[in-house]
Structures are given as C-alpha cells and as structure tokens.
Design a protein around this motif. Structure first.
Motif, mmCIF file in Angstrom:
data_model
loop_
_atom_site.group_PDB
_atom_site.id
_atom_site.type_symbol
_atom_site.label_atom_id
_atom_site.label_comp_id
_atom_site.label_asym_id
_atom_site.label_seq_id
_atom_site.Cartn_x
_atom_site.Cartn_y
_atom_site.Cartn_z
ATOM 1 N N GLN A 1 -71.096 -8.398 24.939
ATOM 2 C CA GLN A 1 -70.838 -9.241 23.847
ATOM 3 C C GLN A 1 -71.615 -8.965 22.851
ATOM 4 O O GLN A 1 -71.001 -9.131 21.696
ATOM 5 C CB GLN A 1 -71.347 -10.615 24.525
ATOM 6 C CG GLN A 1 -70.384 -11.159 25.835
ATOM 7 C CD GLN A 1 -71.033 -12.480 26.166
ATOM 8 O OE1 GLN A 1 -71.941 -12.602 26.493
ATOM 9 N NE2 GLN A 1 -70.012 -13.343 26.075
ATOM 10 N N TYR B 1 -59.510 -20.414 31.305
ATOM 11 C CA TYR B 1 -61.032 -20.086 31.127
ATOM 12 C C TYR B 1 -61.527 -21.539 32.048
ATOM 13 O O TYR B 1 -61.012 -22.465 31.958
ATOM 14 C CB TYR B 1 -61.615 -20.668 29.792
ATOM 15 C CG TYR B 1 -63.103 -20.497 29.874
ATOM 16 C CD1 TYR B 1 -64.024 -19.242 29.809
ATOM 17 C CD2 TYR B 1 -64.012 -21.523 29.995
ATOM 18 C CE1 TYR B 1 -65.236 -19.225 29.749
ATOM 19 C CE2 TYR B 1 -65.439 -21.665 29.962
ATOM 20 C CZ TYR B 1 -65.560 -20.510 29.931
ATOM 21 O OH TYR B 1 -67.161 -20.368 30.176
ATOM 22 N N GLY C 1 -68.741 -16.867 33.324
ATOM 23 C CA GLY C 1 -69.752 -16.327 32.844
ATOM 24 C C GLY C 1 -69.691 -14.735 33.301
ATOM 25 O O GLY C 1 -68.772 -14.256 32.922
ATOM 26 N N PHE D 1 -65.941 -13.558 33.075
ATOM 27 C CA PHE D 1 -65.543 -13.632 31.623
ATOM 28 C C PHE D 1 -65.516 -12.226 31.006
ATOM 29 O O PHE D 1 -64.596 -12.064 29.745
ATOM 30 C CB PHE D 1 -66.995 -14.558 30.677
ATOM 31 C CG PHE D 1 -66.310 -14.773 29.428
ATOM 32 C CD1 PHE D 1 -65.653 -15.671 29.112
ATOM 33 C CD2 PHE D 1 -66.801 -13.972 28.313
ATOM 34 C CE1 PHE D 1 -65.355 -16.093 27.878
ATOM 35 C CE2 PHE D 1 -66.416 -14.260 27.041
ATOM 36 C CZ PHE D 1 -65.770 -15.260 26.614
ATOM 37 N N SER E 1 -74.073 -21.763 28.019
ATOM 38 C CA SER E 1 -73.623 -20.453 27.601
ATOM 39 C C SER E 1 -71.703 -20.570 27.867
ATOM 40 O O SER E 1 -71.222 -19.946 27.215
ATOM 41 C CB SER E 1 -73.808 -19.037 28.631
ATOM 42 O OG SER E 1 -73.154 -19.703 30.041
ATOM 43 N N ASP E 2 -71.563 -21.542 28.610
ATOM 44 C CA ASP E 2 -69.897 -22.109 28.926
ATOM 45 C C ASP E 2 -69.422 -22.641 27.308
ATOM 46 O O ASP E 2 -68.509 -22.181 26.974
ATOM 47 C CB ASP E 2 -69.844 -23.026 29.913
ATOM 48 C CG ASP E 2 -69.815 -22.403 31.280
ATOM 49 O OD1 ASP E 2 -69.494 -21.336 31.433
ATOM 50 O OD2 ASP E 2 -70.404 -23.126 32.125
ATOM 51 N N ASN F 1 -69.294 -19.360 25.363
ATOM 52 C CA ASN F 1 -67.930 -18.536 25.608
ATOM 53 C C ASN F 1 -66.726 -19.121 25.367
ATOM 54 O O ASN F 1 -65.892 -18.286 24.672
ATOM 55 C CB ASN F 1 -68.160 -18.358 27.103
ATOM 56 C CG ASN F 1 -69.364 -17.157 27.427
ATOM 57 O OD1 ASN F 1 -69.679 -16.541 26.447
ATOM 58 N ND2 ASN F 1 -69.773 -17.321 28.650
ATOM 59 N N ASN G 1 -77.360 -13.396 29.328
ATOM 60 C CA ASN G 1 -76.033 -13.591 29.202
ATOM 61 C C ASN G 1 -75.845 -15.048 28.586
ATOM 62 O O ASN G 1 -74.762 -15.593 28.452
ATOM 63 C CB ASN G 1 -75.260 -13.461 30.543
ATOM 64 C CG ASN G 1 -75.698 -14.435 31.507
ATOM 65 O OD1 ASN G 1 -76.741 -14.807 32.039
ATOM 66 N ND2 ASN G 1 -74.611 -15.516 31.865
ATOM 67 N N PRO H 1 -73.783 -14.541 23.843
ATOM 68 C CA PRO H 1 -72.843 -15.527 23.006
ATOM 69 C C PRO H 1 -73.221 -16.377 21.971
ATOM 70 O O PRO H 1 -72.778 -16.534 20.918
ATOM 71 C CB PRO H 1 -72.024 -16.331 24.196
ATOM 72 C CG PRO H 1 -73.187 -16.604 25.189
ATOM 73 C CD PRO H 1 -73.827 -15.227 25.416
#
Length: 572
Positions: free
Chosen positions: A200, A375, A380, A384, A441-442, A445, A555, A559
């Motif tokens: 990323q 998605y 994650g 992802f 993070s979702d 992302n 992680n 993002p």
C-alpha cells in the motif's frame, strides 16, 4: 432562507429577518455533541457536521476563531435516526464556506465545536505524521531526541542472533534479522503484515512519486538526496529480506513466545524466535518485493535487482508449496496472521511480478483467473491484496490485453459506485456498515478502491466519498474522537501500544491510527469495559487494555497514509 454577502474577503451571512445575534465568547470548552473533522477541510470539499441532539434546534453558525465574527450561518437538517450509531442526529452542512481560515461551529443550545481549518493542504501535517509514526516503530535503533523529540528511547531488539524455532524447519542455529518496524502495539515483527502494508505504501509512491521529499520527516536519513518516504520504507524492506530462507520461502514471523508486558523496547528482553514458514508470507513478500524493485530502481539499481531476485525465488517456492498454512505452534501465542485461502496472495504476487518483468509466464496465469471485485469488511491482510493487484494492473494499461484491462476497469468502477452510494446514506457518511477488528482500516481500504475509480474517472462523488472517509477517522464519527494520535483536539490518549504506555509521557506516540469500533469486543473477556448495550459504531474505548478496539497496527496506518497522500495530491 439566507444569503451570503462578501465583506473584506470574509463571508458574512445575514438572515432575511435581520442580523443574528453574535455568539458568546468561547470559554475554551467544546461540545462533543458536534462531530466534525477536527483537522479541517479543503476549500472545495463537502463539509458536514453531525449534531447529536434530541432537541428541536434549527440553526448553526460558523465563527471565525480569531475575530469571533459569524462568517456563515445555515439551517440544520433532520432529525435522522441512525441505528448503527444508536443516535438521533441532525446535520449541519457548511460546504459553501470556502474561504481559508480557522473556525468553530456554534449552536446556541450546545455551544462550540472543536476548532477546524479550511485551507489548501489542510491534511498535510497528518499525512506526514502518519509516516513519521513508522520511525517511532523502528526496531533495532535508538530514537534520538533530534528526531524523536520527547519520544526518544533506547535501542531495543537488535535481533542480531535470533534463534530458529523448530517450526521453521531448522533444528539449530541463529538468524541475523535486524531493522524493521514493530508491527503493532507489541514488539514482534510479522512478514505477512510487513509485506501487505508495504504494498500500500509503494502504491502511493508509484502513483504520486516524490509526494514526500528529502527532509520532510526529520529522520536520520534526511539529507541523503532520497525521499524520506523511501528511506523509511527501505528500513522495513531491509528486514523482510532477511526473513527469506535459502530455498526461497519466507519465515512467518520473528517473535517472543508470548506477548511482552507493557514495558519499553529495551526492557522487553525475552528470547525471540524465527517461527514457521508458509505460503501466505512467501507470496505477500513476493508481491511487495517485486513492487519494491520498481520503486527503488531509479535510486539504487543493485538493491532493486536484489528485491526482484528475492521476489522470484519466493514465488517459485510458493508454486512448489502452494498450500502451506501457518498455524501457531503450541508454545507460541503471539499474532498468528493465519490464512487458509491463498488465491488472493497468488494473484497479487503474479501482478507485481508481471508488471515488473513483463514475463508472460505470469500474465498467462492472470488471464486464466476469475477475479472477485467484492469488498467485505475484515478483508484486510487476508484478501485486500487482490485489490492491490487490480490497482497495479490498471495503472499499467499498456502492459495488459485490452480485454483484461476493460474487465478490471468495469469491475472496479462497479464496486466503487456501490461503495460511494453507501457513503451517501450510511451513518457518518463512510462506506462500512460492519464493524470488525480494525474497522478504521476497512473505512480507509474502501476509500482506496474509490480513489482508484477517481483516477480512472474524475467523478466528484468519488472524491467526495474519499474525503468523507478521512473526515470519519479525523472526528466525524460516533465517538467524536480523531482516531489518529496527536492530531485533533480529541485524539486517543491511551492506545494499546507498549511504548506509549511505558514511557512516562502523557501524550502517546503521534501519528498512529487506532483500530476503531469493533462490535465483537474480544477484549471483554480480559476485563475491558464498554458501555452497556453499546451500538456497533460506539464499540470503542480509549483504554490501553483495549487491544480489540484501541490497538495500532501497520496495516491500519498504511491505508491512512495512502488516503491522506491521495487527497493532498488530488485536492490541489
């Protein structure tokens, strides 16, 4: 009904029924019932505050912080019932406020909001802070005051003679495995969750090269004529390279047998081990290393070639060992980062190796794969990377057949349209309605997917959705916190992060993203207390014991950095 009149370059709103009475002076207190981006907004961005109230209120004002003057006023819409947040809310939309300045939103019945700015490059400090956070996570290095300020600390974990655990396939011996970042609130280092975030981070550099320049971050490498961003990423890449076995496969992690206590790195002195080997770690490494070869080639061709050779070896090992699942040995209880389905990892590795080498061996495999564009929350580090492969192929249209490109483009845009539509109706204007471990993070992302759609088609609704994802993590959310430590007037103060808990400093290490609401609340079994009958979007607590909602992780920061960097470049 209202109208805007310009006076000396400042917007002043007059109600048609006469001038509104000025707001009382701000006494330094802020209402957490007014939820907005605590950092600020780009001038042309949508600007919405969520007001938590069951009272009948109708108007709001924007107050210029220095003068105390009302510069904008408007009507509040609603009420709306938001079930995920467990709230009745109203919305204050001040998108028409475009003049640069420092402001607060004022509602007579509630008082003042947290302050915010409207200006170009408004998120640049948070962007830089999210990257500098990686420096504070460095293993094997003392953090000097010159670079770390009050968060200076002694060297911890040189990792110059790490014992092989029997699960590694080695019966005796040591591995020299220095450098790298601590993965999360603990002091261990994991190949899966080093490689995926690196992908990323590398994507941002490929799409927006030199978005961070030499000297921007004040790190030890500043002044070497290479971007501080690449210097920081190389510190992690250097470590991951050491975790490759002679046969090409990757050891899964470098870890103690159990998590260390809440102590400083140099006080965490339990024996560390090289643990396991597996297909997921090997393929994730192959993807990241192939990408690293492209990124570092202009600066260090020898290092780039080393990364590419390592990527090829890791991929070859994975082809020969396609189903080696990692499971913690009985005497190891640290993060497992397990997976049982390696299709997404194979896809990511092949895309990166093909884009770097243009070897049709990898392309032939890609042409035969059925690609899933769905998605799901919690994807994650297990799934992802499939999207990461899609992003790279779309960035390199000239290298792939038109049929494949058109299929990827159509699939990505369809997913982005669905997500952007959700952001218009979801509570707090973000795309996620399922709050799992690391839900922040979702949110980010999904914003990355929409950002790629914006790079393909400059639709305003795409950019708006990405901006509102940033608004969410910076304060426009159901708990009213800016989830990034050190940024905003109400950030987390008690993150699950060993250095921040043990260093004796009131402020936690800055630039780290809290995991966010997690409705499963796995840490309740360890005594963490949440409000009774808590709503999904409020399943978060600012407590250092809350590893399920308030831990930090590579992680999650990756993002965040991508989205902030994207917005800084695309909001010019």
């Amino acid at each position: 009904m209202s109208r805007l009149i310009g006076v000396y370059g400042i917007l002043v709103l007059l109600f048609t029924f006469g001038c509104k009475e000025e707001a009382p002076p701000n006494d330094g207190t802020f209402s957490n019932q007014i939820r907005l981006n605590q950092i600020g907004y780009y001038p042309g961005a949508t600007k919405k505050a969520v007001v938590i109230t069951e009272s009948e209120i109708s108007n709001f004002r924007i107050i210029e912080s220095n003068s105390g003057e009302t510069v904008f006023s408007g009507e509040i819409s609603g009420p709306f019932i938001w079930e995920l947040a467990g709230e009745q809310v109203r919305i204050a939309d001040f998108s028409e406020l475009t003049n640069e300045g420092s402001y607060q939103l004022y509602i007579e019945e509630l008082g003042y909001s947290f302050p915010f700015e409207v200006k170009d490059h408004v998120l640049l400090p948070v962007f830089h802070g999210s990257i500098k956070a990686l420096y504070y996570q460095r293993a094997g290095m003392a953090l000097k005051e010159k670079y770390a300020s009050k968060w200076k600390r002694a060297l911890g974990h040189p990792d110059d003679s790490v014992i092989f655990h029997t699960s590694s396939g080695k019966k005796t011996g040591f591995l020299k495995s220095p450098k790298g970042w601590y993965d999360a609130g603990d002091y261990n280092k994991y190949v899966v969750n080093a490689s995926f975030p690196l992908g990323q981070y590398f994507l941002l550099e490929e799409q927006y090269p030199k978005c961070v320049t030499d000297g921007d971050l004040n790190i030890p490498e500043s002044g070497n004529d290479i971007s501080d961003y690449l210097d920081e990423l190389k510190y992690e890449m250097d470590w991951v390279l050491t975790m490759q076995d002679e046969d090409g496969g990757l050891f899964h992690k470098l870890t103690t047998k159990n998590f260390e206590g809440m102590v400083m790195p140099h006080e965490a002195i339990n024996q560390r081990y090289i643990v396991g080997k597996g297909t997921a770690a090997s393929l994730d490494f192959a993807g990241a290393a192939a990408q690293a070869a492209r990124v570092f080639m202009p600066y260090d061709s020898i290092y780039a070639k080393r990364c590419l050779q390592a990527a090829k070896k890791a991929y070859s090992w994975s082809v020969e060992n396609p189903e080696v699942e990692f499971v913690n040995p009985e005497d190891i209880s640290t993060g497992q980062y397990g997976d049982t389905d390696f299709d997404d990892e194979f896809f990511w590795a092949r895309t990166q190796l093909y884009v770097t080498t243009t070897d049709n061996t990898y392309l032939d495999k890609l042409n035969k794969e059925e690609i899933d564009f769905t998605y799901s929350a919690g994807d994650g580090w297990t799934k992802f990377m499939r999207f990461m492969g899609i992003f790279s192929l779309l960035e390199n249209k000239s290298l792939i057949p038109d049929e494949l490109y058109n299929s990827l483009r159509e699939g990505l845009l369809h997913t982005a349209d669905d997500l952007a539509a959700k952001s218009k109706t979801n509570d707090y204007f973000q795309c996620v309605d399922d709050f799992q471990w690391g839900s922040n993070s979702d949110v980010l992302n999904t914003a990355m997917i929409i950002a790629q759609a914006y790079r393909l088609e400059k639709k305003p609704e795409y950019l708006d959705a990405v901006r509102q994802a940033a608004d969410y993590v910076l304060g426009t959310n159901a708990v009213g916190y800016s989830f990034v430590t050190g940024f905003g007037d109400n950030p987390p103060m008690f993150i699950h992060h060993r250095q921040s808990a043990a260093d004796g400093i009131v402020d936690p290490v800055p630039g780290l993203l809290s995991g966010g609401p997690n409705y499963d609340r796995q840490d309740m079994s360890d005594g963490v207390i949440y409000p009774e009958n808590v709503a999904p979007m409020k399943s978060w607590t600012d407590h250092e014991d809350s590893y399920a909602s308030n831990e930090i992780c590579l992680n999650w920061n990756s993002p965040l950095t991508y989205i902030l960097g994207f917005l800084e470049q695309e909001s010019k």
